[in-house]
Design an enzyme around this catalytic site. Structure first.
Site, PDB file in Angstrom:
ATOM      1  N   GLU A   1     -11.804 -24.555   1.164  1.00 19.50           N
ATOM      2  CA  GLU A   1     -10.493 -24.066   1.591  1.00 19.50           C
ATOM      3  C   GLU A   1     -10.210 -22.759   0.879  1.00 19.50           C
ATOM      4  O   GLU A   1     -10.763 -22.493  -0.182  1.00 19.50           O
ATOM      5  CB  GLU A   1      -9.412 -25.079   1.205  1.00 19.50           C
ATOM      6  CG  GLU A   1      -9.523 -26.390   1.927  1.00 19.50           C
ATOM      7  CD  GLU A   1      -8.777 -27.500   1.185  1.00 19.50           C
ATOM      8  OE1 GLU A   1      -7.636 -27.272   0.776  1.00 19.50           O
ATOM      9  OE2 GLU A   1      -9.366 -28.559   1.006  1.00 19.50           O
TER      10      GLU A   1
ATOM     11  N   LYS B   1      -7.941 -20.321  -1.352  1.00 20.21           N
ATOM     12  CA  LYS B   1      -6.979 -20.535  -2.430  1.00 20.21           C
ATOM     13  C   LYS B   1      -5.794 -19.622  -2.162  1.00 20.21           C
ATOM     14  O   LYS B   1      -5.869 -18.413  -2.343  1.00 20.21           O
ATOM     15  CB  LYS B   1      -7.627 -20.216  -3.775  1.00 20.21           C
ATOM     16  CG  LYS B   1      -6.786 -20.626  -4.959  1.00 20.21           C
ATOM     17  CD  LYS B   1      -7.627 -20.625  -6.228  1.00 20.21           C
ATOM     18  CE  LYS B   1      -6.861 -21.195  -7.406  1.00 20.21           C
ATOM     19  NZ  LYS B   1      -5.736 -20.362  -7.821  1.00 20.21           N
TER      20      LYS B   1
ATOM     21  N   ASP C   1      -2.361 -17.848  -2.585  1.00 24.51           N
ATOM     22  CA  ASP C   1      -1.755 -17.344  -3.811  1.00 24.51           C
ATOM     23  C   ASP C   1      -0.239 -17.291  -3.672  1.00 24.51           C
ATOM     24  O   ASP C   1       0.318 -16.363  -3.117  1.00 24.51           O
ATOM     25  CB  ASP C   1      -2.318 -15.947  -4.100  1.00 24.51           C
ATOM     26  CG  ASP C   1      -2.213 -15.610  -5.563  1.00 24.51           C
ATOM     27  OD1 ASP C   1      -1.870 -16.513  -6.352  1.00 24.51           O
ATOM     28  OD2 ASP C   1      -2.448 -14.446  -5.921  1.00 24.51           O
TER      29      ASP C   1
ATOM     30  N   TYR D   1      -2.420 -28.580   1.373  1.00 26.75           N
ATOM     31  CA  TYR D   1      -3.854 -28.792   1.149  1.00 26.75           C
ATOM     32  C   TYR D   1      -4.215 -30.146   0.561  1.00 26.75           C
ATOM     33  O   TYR D   1      -5.371 -30.451   0.386  1.00 26.75           O
ATOM     34  CB  TYR D   1      -4.430 -27.686   0.283  1.00 26.75           C
ATOM     35  CG  TYR D   1      -3.717 -27.502  -1.044  1.00 26.75           C
ATOM     36  CD1 TYR D   1      -3.823 -28.453  -2.045  1.00 26.75           C
ATOM     37  CD2 TYR D   1      -2.927 -26.388  -1.279  1.00 26.75           C
ATOM     38  CE1 TYR D   1      -3.164 -28.304  -3.245  1.00 26.75           C
ATOM     39  CE2 TYR D   1      -2.267 -26.223  -2.480  1.00 26.75           C
ATOM     40  CZ  TYR D   1      -2.387 -27.189  -3.460  1.00 26.75           C
ATOM     41  OH  TYR D   1      -1.724 -27.037  -4.640  1.00 26.75           O
TER      42      TYR D   1
ATOM     43  N   LYS E   1     -12.928 -17.666  -7.880  1.00 23.55           N
ATOM     44  CA  LYS E   1     -11.990 -16.544  -7.757  1.00 23.55           C
ATOM     45  C   LYS E   1     -12.674 -15.308  -7.189  1.00 23.55           C
ATOM     46  O   LYS E   1     -13.737 -14.923  -7.672  1.00 23.55           O
ATOM     47  CB  LYS E   1     -11.411 -16.207  -9.145  1.00 23.55           C
ATOM     48  CG  LYS E   1     -10.509 -17.285  -9.709  1.00 23.55           C
ATOM     49  CD  LYS E   1      -9.073 -17.098  -9.253  1.00 23.55           C
ATOM     50  CE  LYS E   1      -8.161 -18.138  -9.827  1.00 23.55           C
ATOM     51  NZ  LYS E   1      -7.292 -17.715 -10.889  1.00 23.55           N
TER      52      LYS E   1
ATOM     53  N   CYS F   1      15.668  17.147 -11.582  1.00 24.26           N
ATOM     54  CA  CYS F   1      15.382  16.701 -10.223  1.00 24.26           C
ATOM     55  C   CYS F   1      14.489  17.711  -9.494  1.00 24.26           C
ATOM     56  O   CYS F   1      14.790  18.900  -9.484  1.00 24.26           O
ATOM     57  CB  CYS F   1      16.697  16.528  -9.471  1.00 24.26           C
ATOM     58  SG  CYS F   1      16.460  16.120  -7.735  1.00 24.26           S
TER      59      CYS F   1
ATOM     60  N   CYS G   1      16.756  19.359  -6.618  1.00 23.50           N
ATOM     61  CA  CYS G   1      17.965  20.162  -6.832  1.00 23.50           C
ATOM     62  C   CYS G   1      18.090  20.696  -8.251  1.00 23.50           C
ATOM     63  O   CYS G   1      19.040  21.403  -8.578  1.00 23.50           O
ATOM     64  CB  CYS G   1      19.210  19.363  -6.455  1.00 23.50           C
ATOM     65  SG  CYS G   1      19.601  18.069  -7.638  1.00 23.50           S
TER      66      CYS G   1
ATOM     67  N   CYS H   1      18.836  11.064 -10.265  1.00 25.51           N
ATOM     68  CA  CYS H   1      19.447  12.378 -10.158  1.00 25.51           C
ATOM     69  C   CYS H   1      20.933  12.137  -9.889  1.00 25.51           C
ATOM     70  O   CYS H   1      21.289  11.539  -8.886  1.00 25.51           O
ATOM     71  CB  CYS H   1      18.837  13.166  -9.000  1.00 25.51           C
ATOM     72  SG  CYS H   1      19.833  14.608  -8.569  1.00 25.51           S
TER      73      CYS H   1
ATOM     74  N   CYS I   1      22.359  17.042  -3.752  1.00 24.03           N
ATOM     75  CA  CYS I   1      20.904  16.878  -3.749  1.00 24.03           C
ATOM     76  C   CYS I   1      20.446  16.530  -2.324  1.00 24.03           C
ATOM     77  O   CYS I   1      20.808  15.471  -1.804  1.00 24.03           O
ATOM     78  CB  CYS I   1      20.554  15.772  -4.738  1.00 24.03           C
ATOM     79  SG  CYS I   1      18.799  15.537  -4.970  1.00 24.03           S
TER      80      CYS I   1
HETATM   81  P1  AMP Z   1      -4.566 -22.263 -11.144  1.00 30.17           P
HETATM   82  O1  AMP Z   1      -3.089 -21.958 -11.018  1.00 30.17           O
HETATM   83  O2  AMP Z   1      -5.424 -21.046 -11.270  1.00 30.17           O
HETATM   84  O3  AMP Z   1      -4.838 -23.350 -12.146  1.00 30.17           O
HETATM   85  O4  AMP Z   1      -4.995 -22.863  -9.740  1.00 30.17           O
HETATM   86  C1  AMP Z   1      -4.517 -24.101  -9.328  1.00 30.17           C
HETATM   87  C2  AMP Z   1      -3.557 -23.919  -8.222  1.00 30.17           C
HETATM   88  O5  AMP Z   1      -4.168 -23.389  -7.063  1.00 30.17           O
HETATM   89  C3  AMP Z   1      -2.994 -25.211  -7.763  1.00 30.17           C
HETATM   90  O6  AMP Z   1      -1.891 -25.587  -8.526  1.00 30.17           O
HETATM   91  C4  AMP Z   1      -2.599 -24.914  -6.361  1.00 30.17           C
HETATM   92  O7  AMP Z   1      -1.211 -24.646  -6.309  1.00 30.17           O
HETATM   93  C5  AMP Z   1      -3.339 -23.653  -5.985  1.00 30.17           C
HETATM   94  N1  AMP Z   1      -4.060 -23.768  -4.727  1.00 30.17           N
HETATM   95  C6  AMP Z   1      -4.034 -22.828  -3.753  1.00 30.17           C
HETATM   96  N2  AMP Z   1      -4.766 -23.166  -2.691  1.00 30.17           N
HETATM   97  C7  AMP Z   1      -5.282 -24.386  -2.960  1.00 30.17           C
HETATM   98  C8  AMP Z   1      -6.119 -25.277  -2.240  1.00 30.17           C
HETATM   99  N3  AMP Z   1      -6.592 -24.965  -1.023  1.00 30.17           N
HETATM  100  N4  AMP Z   1      -6.439 -26.453  -2.828  1.00 30.17           N
HETATM  101  C9  AMP Z   1      -5.984 -26.754  -4.066  1.00 30.17           C
HETATM  102  N5  AMP Z   1      -5.194 -25.950  -4.799  1.00 30.17           N
HETATM  103  C10 AMP Z   1      -4.838 -24.767  -4.264  1.00 30.17           C
HETATM  104 ZN    ZN Z   2      18.621  15.991  -7.146  1.00 30.44          ZN
END
Ligand code: AMP
Ligand code: ZN
Length: 665
Positions: free
Chosen positions: A110, A112, A114, A222, A309, A403, A406, A421, A427
């Site tokens: 899957e 990851k 963010d 997930y 990562k 500035c 101006c 400014c 300006c």
């Molecule tokens: P870390 O914060 O680096 O420890 O990574 C763990 C976090 O990755 C977990 O707490 C999840 O919130 C997140 N995460 C994102 N995508 C996934 C996924 N597909 N499966 C499991 N965890 C995930």
């Molecule tokens: Zn200005």
């Protein structure tokens, strides 16, 4: 049908449409129809509080305010993930696993996501609560905020779910929404947010859930946690979650060997930029739940999962020059002008340097070779200097003191990162920016007038501020470059029509620092007229819910300024709406939201101006000429035949005055 049944039916319909739109991405009705149904439901629920349901689709708009988030213990702990950064790390992990599990192991791969981790609890198929990860054992309860996220189902589909279970996922803010949010902040003179991830997690902790509702957050799931889930593999559990109505990204894939895992990683390392949200790696999980159980957990993370990562893409290039931009509110942004370089599929020429502190912290100088990174953010950032390549003669960057537009000496307030400014009245980018803001879509929305034309009008000395717009005549603008008879007419008409815009939008348009759309609405509700608002003290202002010290001071400063006072009295004389009647407040609605309406001819019951006001009051948009974007033409007496033909050609619905009045009830 009984009222109760009707309410239930509408709720179910709306849950379904919501699912089609936000999970499947396959809407089957228009946004307008959806809004109408939602409004109908809201009305019924308001009239029959006995049928209140905390999981009704109407609950998504938010409104609940949480001052302190309650700490709650997770039903089962939320683990972290072990990280790996190389093929070898993953291969080591694979062989450790194979020593314990003595048959071939399959994996779920899957992405990851963010964002901010979240745990959702469902009871009897209904959304019960949402907890942040916290320390893994206990997290903060953010239920009312999470409820506003449309991809979080409030009621599950199907029947085969356990009576209580947790589902874990990640709340992300897709790039597009992030960019929009930031554009609005910059527009209001606030510093943009740094990245989507922090903004997503910050959103979960906002006190006002109605604010959260405005952020286009997305909840990606997930992991199912609980007993009697009726599945034996991770892939099956994802499938199940999907069937219950959760948004489970379809990129998840079964890998039958570690080589297939690598293929998945390689593919997404390259293609993740095509996704609408940020990802920072791949999570590899042992697919078989039986195997997972055998492998178990360390104190911090499952042994059966490993995150890989991605490396953020990075290049180095020369910083040719640092230039400085002046915004509408006078805020200065330093910009790095780079030797063009290819990065993650685009040519990068510029990067924001944020502020003086950032430049000092990284010790960035013109002529340096710098490292540029494109993480999740759309705008690339400079993450450091290649000091080995620095010219020994180079001198530290001296941040500008005056500035660039101006020449005025810049100011920097105590505790603020940005320089300003202070020459608001003289300006050029501030003068032009203020007028551009005034005419912008969410403010006066003046048809026939764009940002470029505003700049031109200022440069030609035809206007100096937004009040001057209302003195313009067709003859004034006709000599302008590329201004034909028709466009000059439209421009003047557009300005005239803007006099019907409601007070809250005029107030927003004035461009008071920190007074965005929402704050403007709040102020209008509390003070009702510009005169009362202008005489309010800081104390009066902070007494209003949601108005803090910073906004209050900014409002007071604005109204103390002589130039502003004069401008406002001029706007009053020109007939703009600078107050709101009780009656008008009560009559506000969104019945015409997203509808573009043209009026033509003479009317019996209401004047043209009143009609325009009614359209605005009910959330519609009044324009002067018919196009394919027009939804309705309100036809009065003596309407020109060409208008009718045009409307018919574009398939615009033609309605009478009475029919219009019926629409808004
Ligand atoms: P870390 O914060 O680096 O420890 O990574 C763990 C976090 O990755 C977990 O707490 C999840 O919130 C997140 N995460 C994102 N995508 C996934 C996924 N597909 N499966 C499991 N965890 C995930
Ligand atoms: Zn200005």
């Amino acid at each position: 049908m009984s009222i109760q049944k009707h309410i239930k039916k509408l709720q179910e319909e709306l849950h379904e449409h919501n699912y089609n739109y936000y999970v499947l991405d396959l809407p089957t009705i228009s946004d307008y129809e959806f809004d109408m149904k939602l409004k109908e439901l809201q009305k019924l629920e308001d009239a029959h509080p006995e049928f209140q349901d905390p999981n009704s689709p109407t609950m998504r708009v938010g409104g609940e305010v949480t001052k302190n988030f309650k700490t709650v213990v997770h039903d089962s702990p939320m683990y972290s993930l072990s990280n790996s950064y190389s093929r070898e790390d993953l291969e080591d992990w694979h062989s450790r696993i194979q020593k314990i599990i003595e048959e071939p192991v399959e994996f779920s791969c899957e992405l990851k996501y963010d964002g901010a981790s979240i745990s959702l609890t469902y009871e009897d198929g209904k959304f019960l609560r949402a907890l942040t990860r916290g320390d893994g054992t206990q997290g903060d309860e953010v239920t009312s905020n999470v409820k506003t996220i449309p991809s979080v189902p409030l009621k599950l589909k199907g029947q085969d779910f356990p009576s209580r279970f947790d589902i874990r996922g990640e709340i992300v803010l897709p790039y597009e929404g992030f960019a929009k949010l930031n554009a609005e902040r910059v527009e209001q003179g606030e510093e943009p947010y740094a990245n989507p991830r922090n903004t997503a997690s910050g959103s979960l902790k906002l006190q006002d859930s109605a604010e959260v509702a405005k952020r286009p957050l997305l909840c990606l799931l997930y992991n199912l946690t609980g007993d009697k889930l009726g599945v034996s593999t991770q892939m099956e559990s994802l499938e199940k979650a999907r069937a219950w109505g959760f948004h489970v990204p379809k990129q998840a894939k079964l890998a039958k060997s570690i080589d297939e895992v690598f293929a998945y990683i390689n593919y997404w390392d390259e293609h993740r930029r095509d996704l609408p949200y940020e990802t920072d790696g791949v999570v590899v999980k042992v697919n078989n739940l039986q195997h997972q159980e055998e492998l178990g957990y360390t104190a911090k993370s499952p042994r059966w999962a490993m995150a890989y990562k991605f490396k953020a893409e990075q290049v180095s290039t020369t910083l040719n020059q640092i230039t400085y931009q002046v915004g509408r509110t006078g805020a200065i942004t330093p910009v790095a002008n780079l030797e063009p370089v290819q990065l993650a599929g685009t040519t990068v020429k510029r990067a924001s340097l944020h502020n003086a502190d950032q430049i000092e912290k990284l010790d960035i100088r013109e002529g340096d070779v710098v490292f540029v990174e494109k993480g999740g953010e759309i705008i690339p950032k400079i993450i450091g200097v290649d000091f080995q390549k620095r010219n020994p003669q180079s001198q530290p960057t001296h941040y500008i003191e005056t500035c660039p537009e101006c020449g005025t000496v810049l100011q920097r307030k105590e505790g603020e990162a940005l320089h300003f400014c202070p020459n608001a009245e003289g300006c050029p980018p501030q003068i032009i920016g203020r007028i551009q803001h005034f005419i912008s879509r969410k403010a006066m929305d003046i048809e026939g007038l764009g940002g470029e034309t505003v700049a031109l009008l200022v440069r030609e000395n035809l206007i100096e501020d937004y009040a001057d717009l209302y003195t313009l005549k067709k003859e004034d603008v006709l000599p302008l470059e590329r201004m034909a008879e028709k466009s000059a007419e439209n421009l003047i008409q557009g300005i005239e029509a803007s006099k019907a815009i409601p007070f809250e939008r005029v107030l927003f348009g004035l461009g008071i620092r920190y007074v965005g759309e929402t704050v403007a609405k709040t102020l209008v509700k509390a003070f009702k007229s510009i005169d009362v608002l202008a005489s309010a003290s800081v104390e009066d202002l902070v007494n209003v819910d949601e108005i803090g010290e910073r906004i209050a001071q900014s409002v007071v400063d604005f109204f103390q300024d002589e130039d502003n006072k004069e401008r406002i009295s001029r706007l009053q004389n020109y007939g703009l709406n600078l107050e709101v009647s009780e009656e008008e407040m009560e009559n506000q609605s969104q019945k015409l939201a997203n509808l573009t309406i043209v009026i033509s001819g003479v009317f019996e019951k209401v004047s043209r101006k009143e009609l325009q006001q009614l359209i605005e009051q009910h959330g519609g948009k009044n324009t002067s000429s018919i196009s394919k974007k027009t939804d309705y033409l309100v036809a009065g007496d003596n309407m020109g035949p060409s208008k009718r033909t045009k409307a018919e050609n574009f398939g615009v619905k033609i309605i009478s005055e009475d029919e219009f009045l019926e629409m808004i009830g």
